[in-house]
Motif scaffolding. Sequence first.
Motif, PDB file in Angstrom:
ATOM      1  N   THR A  73       0.846  -1.202   0.000  1.00 37.46           N
ATOM      2  CA  THR A  73       0.000   0.000   0.000  1.00 37.46           C
ATOM      3  C   THR A  73       0.877   1.246   0.000  1.00 37.46           C
ATOM      4  OG1 THR A  73      -1.769  -1.151   1.175  1.00 37.46           O
ATOM      5  CG2 THR A  73      -1.786   1.257   1.274  1.00 37.46           C
ATOM      6  N   THR A  74       1.967   1.195   0.753  1.00 33.80           N
ATOM      7  CA  THR A  74       2.931   2.304   0.763  1.00 33.80           C
ATOM      8  C   THR A  74       3.513   2.539  -0.621  1.00 33.80           C
ATOM      9  OG1 THR A  74       3.522   1.824   3.066  1.00 33.80           O
ATOM     10  CG2 THR A  74       5.073   3.156   1.803  1.00 33.80           C
ATOM     11  N   PHE A  75       3.926   1.463  -1.280  1.00 34.76           N
ATOM     12  CA  PHE A  75       4.500   1.585  -2.628  1.00 34.76           C
ATOM     13  C   PHE A  75       3.513   2.257  -3.591  1.00 34.76           C
ATOM     14  CE2 PHE A  75       7.324  -2.327  -1.745  1.00 34.76           C
ATOM     15  CZ  PHE A  75       8.374  -1.517  -1.362  1.00 34.76           C
ATOM     16  N   ILE A  76       2.267   1.782  -3.555  1.00 35.03           N
ATOM     17  CA  ILE A  76       1.268   2.299  -4.488  1.00 35.03           C
ATOM     18  C   ILE A  76       0.975   3.784  -4.212  1.00 35.03           C
ATOM     19  CG2 ILE A  76      -1.142   2.118  -5.215  1.00 35.03           C
ATOM     20  CD1 ILE A  76       0.696  -0.070  -6.304  1.00 35.03           C
ATOM     21  N   CYS A  77       0.811   4.134  -2.936  1.00 36.75           N
ATOM     22  CA  CYS A  77       0.505   5.533  -2.591  1.00 36.75           C
ATOM     23  C   CYS A  77       1.637   6.463  -3.009  1.00 36.75           C
ATOM     24  CB  CYS A  77       0.257   5.663  -1.088  1.00 36.75           C
ATOM     25  SG  CYS A  77      -1.253   4.864  -0.524  1.00 36.75           S
ATOM     26  N   ILE A  78       2.873   6.039  -2.743  1.00 36.23           N
ATOM     27  CA  ILE A  78       4.021   6.878  -3.101  1.00 36.23           C
ATOM     28  C   ILE A  78       4.124   7.029  -4.616  1.00 36.23           C
ATOM     29  CG2 ILE A  78       6.552   6.960  -3.093  1.00 36.23           C
ATOM     30  CD1 ILE A  78       6.460   5.778  -0.282  1.00 36.23           C
ATOM     31  N   LEU A 159      -3.712   6.801   3.945  1.00 36.66           N
ATOM     32  CA  LEU A 159      -3.909   8.254   3.999  1.00 36.66           C
ATOM     33  C   LEU A 159      -2.716   8.948   4.653  1.00 36.66           C
ATOM     34  CD1 LEU A 159      -7.702   8.415   5.006  1.00 36.66           C
ATOM     35  CD2 LEU A 159      -6.703   8.791   2.741  1.00 36.66           C
ATOM     36  N   VAL A 160      -2.119   8.274   5.648  1.00 33.26           N
ATOM     37  CA  VAL A 160      -0.900   8.813   6.268  1.00 33.26           C
ATOM     38  C   VAL A 160       0.220   8.890   5.229  1.00 33.26           C
ATOM     39  CG1 VAL A 160       0.905   8.393   7.996  1.00 33.26           C
ATOM     40  CG2 VAL A 160      -1.501   7.985   8.575  1.00 33.26           C
ATOM     41  N   VAL A 161       0.371   7.808   4.447  1.00 28.34           N
ATOM     42  CA  VAL A 161       1.413   7.786   3.406  1.00 28.34           C
ATOM     43  C   VAL A 161       1.147   8.867   2.353  1.00 28.34           C
ATOM     44  CG1 VAL A 161       2.531   6.391   1.630  1.00 28.34           C
ATOM     45  CG2 VAL A 161       1.804   5.321   3.768  1.00 28.34           C
ATOM     46  N   ILE A 162      -0.121   9.057   1.987  1.00 27.46           N
ATOM     47  CA  ILE A 162      -0.469  10.103   1.015  1.00 27.46           C
ATOM     48  C   ILE A 162      -0.116  11.483   1.573  1.00 27.46           C
ATOM     49  CG2 ILE A 162      -2.435  11.264  -0.077  1.00 27.46           C
ATOM     50  CD1 ILE A 162      -3.700   8.438  -0.357  1.00 27.46           C
ATOM     51  N   LEU A 163      -0.398  11.681   2.858  1.00 25.36           N
ATOM     52  CA  LEU A 163      -0.044  12.955   3.498  1.00 25.36           C
ATOM     53  C   LEU A 163       1.462  13.185   3.444  1.00 25.36           C
ATOM     54  CD1 LEU A 163      -1.158  15.340   5.304  1.00 25.36           C
ATOM     55  CD2 LEU A 163      -0.500  13.957   7.267  1.00 25.36           C
ATOM     56  N   ILE A 164       2.215  12.152   3.780  1.00 20.16           N
ATOM     57  CA  ILE A 164       3.679  12.250   3.751  1.00 20.16           C
ATOM     58  C   ILE A 164       4.173  12.491   2.327  1.00 20.16           C
ATOM     59  CG2 ILE A 164       5.808  10.914   4.079  1.00 20.16           C
ATOM     60  CD1 ILE A 164       4.367   9.527   6.444  1.00 20.16           C
ATOM     61  N   SER A 165       3.553  11.820   1.360  1.00 17.00           N
ATOM     62  CA  SER A 165       3.971  11.970  -0.041  1.00 17.00           C
ATOM     63  C   SER A 165       3.758  13.386  -0.550  1.00 17.00           C
ATOM     64  CB  SER A 165       3.180  10.987  -0.929  1.00 17.00           C
ATOM     65  OG  SER A 165       3.476   9.657  -0.585  1.00 17.00           O
ATOM     66  N   ASN A 166       2.805  14.096   0.054  1.00 19.53           N
ATOM     67  CA  ASN A 166       2.558  15.477  -0.359  1.00 19.53           C
ATOM     68  C   ASN A 166       3.424  16.472   0.402  1.00 19.53           C
ATOM     69  OD1 ASN A 166       0.444  15.474  -2.434  1.00 19.53           O
ATOM     70  ND2 ASN A 166      -0.782  14.462  -0.881  1.00 19.53           N
ATOM     71  N   ILE A 167       4.145  15.968   1.420  1.00 18.01           N
ATOM     72  CA  ILE A 167       5.075  16.819   2.170  1.00 18.01           C
ATOM     73  C   ILE A 167       6.485  16.697   1.610  1.00 18.01           C
ATOM     74  CG2 ILE A 167       6.156  17.194   4.423  1.00 18.01           C
ATOM     75  CD1 ILE A 167       3.558  16.223   5.712  1.00 18.01           C
ATOM     76  N   THR A 168       6.909  15.464   1.352  1.00 25.88           N
ATOM     77  CA  THR A 168       8.275  15.225   0.891  1.00 25.88           C
ATOM     78  C   THR A 168       8.417  15.533  -0.596  1.00 25.88           C
ATOM     79  OG1 THR A 168       7.706  12.908   0.483  1.00 25.88           O
ATOM     80  CG2 THR A 168       8.668  13.444   2.622  1.00 25.88           C
ATOM     81  N   LYS A 169       9.662  15.649  -1.037  1.00 26.85           N
ATOM     82  CA  LYS A 169       9.924  16.000  -2.433  1.00 26.85           C
ATOM     83  C   LYS A 169      10.365  14.804  -3.265  1.00 26.85           C
ATOM     84  CE  LYS A 169      11.142  20.832  -1.584  1.00 26.85           C
ATOM     85  NZ  LYS A 169       9.931  21.329  -2.241  1.00 26.85           N
ATOM     86  N   GLY A 170      10.634  13.681  -2.650  1.00 23.54           N
ATOM     87  CA  GLY A 170      11.105  12.512  -3.397  1.00 23.54           C
ATOM     88  C   GLY A 170      10.451  11.232  -2.913  1.00 23.54           C
ATOM     89  N   THR A 171      10.553  10.178  -3.714  1.00 21.04           N
ATOM     90  CA  THR A 171       9.923   8.903  -3.355  1.00 21.04           C
ATOM     91  C   THR A 171      10.672   8.190  -2.224  1.00 21.04           C
ATOM     92  OG1 THR A 171      11.184   7.832  -5.118  1.00 21.04           O
ATOM     93  CG2 THR A 171       8.969   8.573  -5.660  1.00 21.04           C
ATOM     94  N   SER A 173      12.500   9.536   0.269  1.00 24.60           N
ATOM     95  CA  SER A 173      12.225  10.170   1.566  1.00 24.60           C
ATOM     96  C   SER A 173      10.788   9.863   2.018  1.00 24.60           C
ATOM     97  CB  SER A 173      12.439  11.676   1.479  1.00 24.60           C
ATOM     98  OG  SER A 173      11.658  12.239   0.446  1.00 24.60           O
ATOM     99  N   ALA A 174       9.847   9.803   1.070  1.00 22.23           N
ATOM    100  CA  ALA A 174       8.462   9.470   1.420  1.00 22.23           C
ATOM    101  C   ALA A 174       8.373   8.047   1.962  1.00 22.23           C
ATOM    102  CB  ALA A 174       7.566   9.621   0.191  1.00 22.23           C
ATOM    103  N   PHE A 175       9.101   7.127   1.315  1.00 17.70           N
ATOM    104  CA  PHE A 175       9.065   5.727   1.773  1.00 17.70           C
ATOM    105  C   PHE A 175       9.696   5.591   3.156  1.00 17.70           C
ATOM    106  CE2 PHE A 175      11.139   1.554   2.068  1.00 17.70           C
ATOM    107  CZ  PHE A 175      10.022   0.727   1.954  1.00 17.70           C
ATOM    108  N   MET A 176      10.869   6.194   3.336  1.00 19.06           N
ATOM    109  CA  MET A 176      11.565   6.072   4.616  1.00 19.06           C
ATOM    110  C   MET A 176      10.750   6.685   5.753  1.00 19.06           C
ATOM    111  SD  MET A 176      14.225   4.373   3.851  1.00 19.06           S
ATOM    112  CE  MET A 176      15.148   4.480   5.368  1.00 19.06           C
ATOM    113  N   LEU A 177      10.156   7.863   5.498  1.00 22.08           N
ATOM    114  CA  LEU A 177       9.365   8.518   6.540  1.00 22.08           C
ATOM    115  C   LEU A 177       8.084   7.721   6.856  1.00 22.08           C
ATOM    116  CD1 LEU A 177       9.188  10.916   8.406  1.00 22.08           C
ATOM    117  CD2 LEU A 177       8.104  12.248   6.582  1.00 22.08           C
ATOM    118  N   SER A 178       7.489   7.116   5.837  1.00 25.18           N
ATOM    119  CA  SER A 178       6.282   6.296   6.056  1.00 25.18           C
ATOM    120  C   SER A 178       6.599   5.082   6.928  1.00 25.18           C
ATOM    121  CB  SER A 178       5.712   5.829   4.708  1.00 25.18           C
ATOM    122  OG  SER A 178       5.324   6.922   3.917  1.00 25.18           O
TER     123      SER A 178
END
Length: 247
Positions: A73-78, A159-171, A173-178
Motif C-alpha cells: 500500500t505504501t508503494f502504491i501511494c508513493i 492516507l498517512v502515506v499520502i499525506l507524507i507523499s505530499n510533504i516530501t519531495k522525493g519517493t 524520503s516518502a518511503f523512509m518517513l512512512s
Amino acid sequence: MEMLKAVYTNEIFKISKKKKITAALIFSALSVIVLAIVVYSLNNFTGIRVTGSSEFSIMVLTILSYSIFPLFTTFICIDMFAGEFADHTIKFTLTGPASRIKVFLGKIFTVATFIIGNLVFVMVLSVVASLFINKNIPNLFKIIISYIMAFMPIFIFSLVVILISNITKGTTSAFMLSIFIFLTFNGLGFAFPQIKSFLFTSTFDWYRLILGNYINFSKIIRIFLILLGYGIMLIAAGYYLFEKKDI
C-alpha cells in the motif's frame, strides 16, 4: 460525478500497468502458500495443532496486516503521489479538465480499490487453503467480516502515506518517513499502553473483537469512530497539501 469517474478509471488503468501490483499479488499468494504448508505440516506430521480451518484465514490476515498489506500500500501511494510529482507526470493529470479535488479523490478511491482487491485475493486463497488443511468448511461469515474490518486501518495508513507523499519531495524520503511513522506508532503502542487505543496502528487486528463468544459492540463503535476521525482529518490535510503543491 462523470469527471470523478473518468479520473478514477484513468488512475485504475495507470496502476494496473505497474509491476508493483503483480509483485503484491505474487508475494501475497506466496505468503498464503508458505503459511499453509507450515500449518499443514505441523498439524499432520508433528501433532501440533496450530490453527483450525477458520483460524487459518484469520492468522494469514493478522500476519499480512503488519507486513505485505501496509508495505505494498505504501508503494502504491508513493507512486501515485510523490512519484508522479517527482517525474512530473502529474502535469498531464492536473492540466486536464478535472479539478484538483476530483483528481485527489480519484487517487484515494484507487488506493482503496487496491487495498480491497488485495484483501479479497488473500481471503479467497486462504479459504481455499483452509479446505486442504482441515478438510472442512470454515466459518465464512466471521472471515468475511474480519477482512472487511481489516480494510479500515490499512486505508487510514494509506492516507498517512499520502499525506507524507505530499510533504516530501522525493519517493525515497516518502518511503523512509512512512516506514518510520509505522514503526514509531507501533513502538509507542508497546511502550505506552495507556495511549495505545488512540493509535491507528493498534487497530490493525481490531477484527478480533468479533471472533470471541462475547462481542463488545461499544468498543467496536469507539474504535470505528476513532478511525473515522483519523480518516476525516487525514483526507482534509492531504488535500490541503495536494492543492498547494506546485507542479
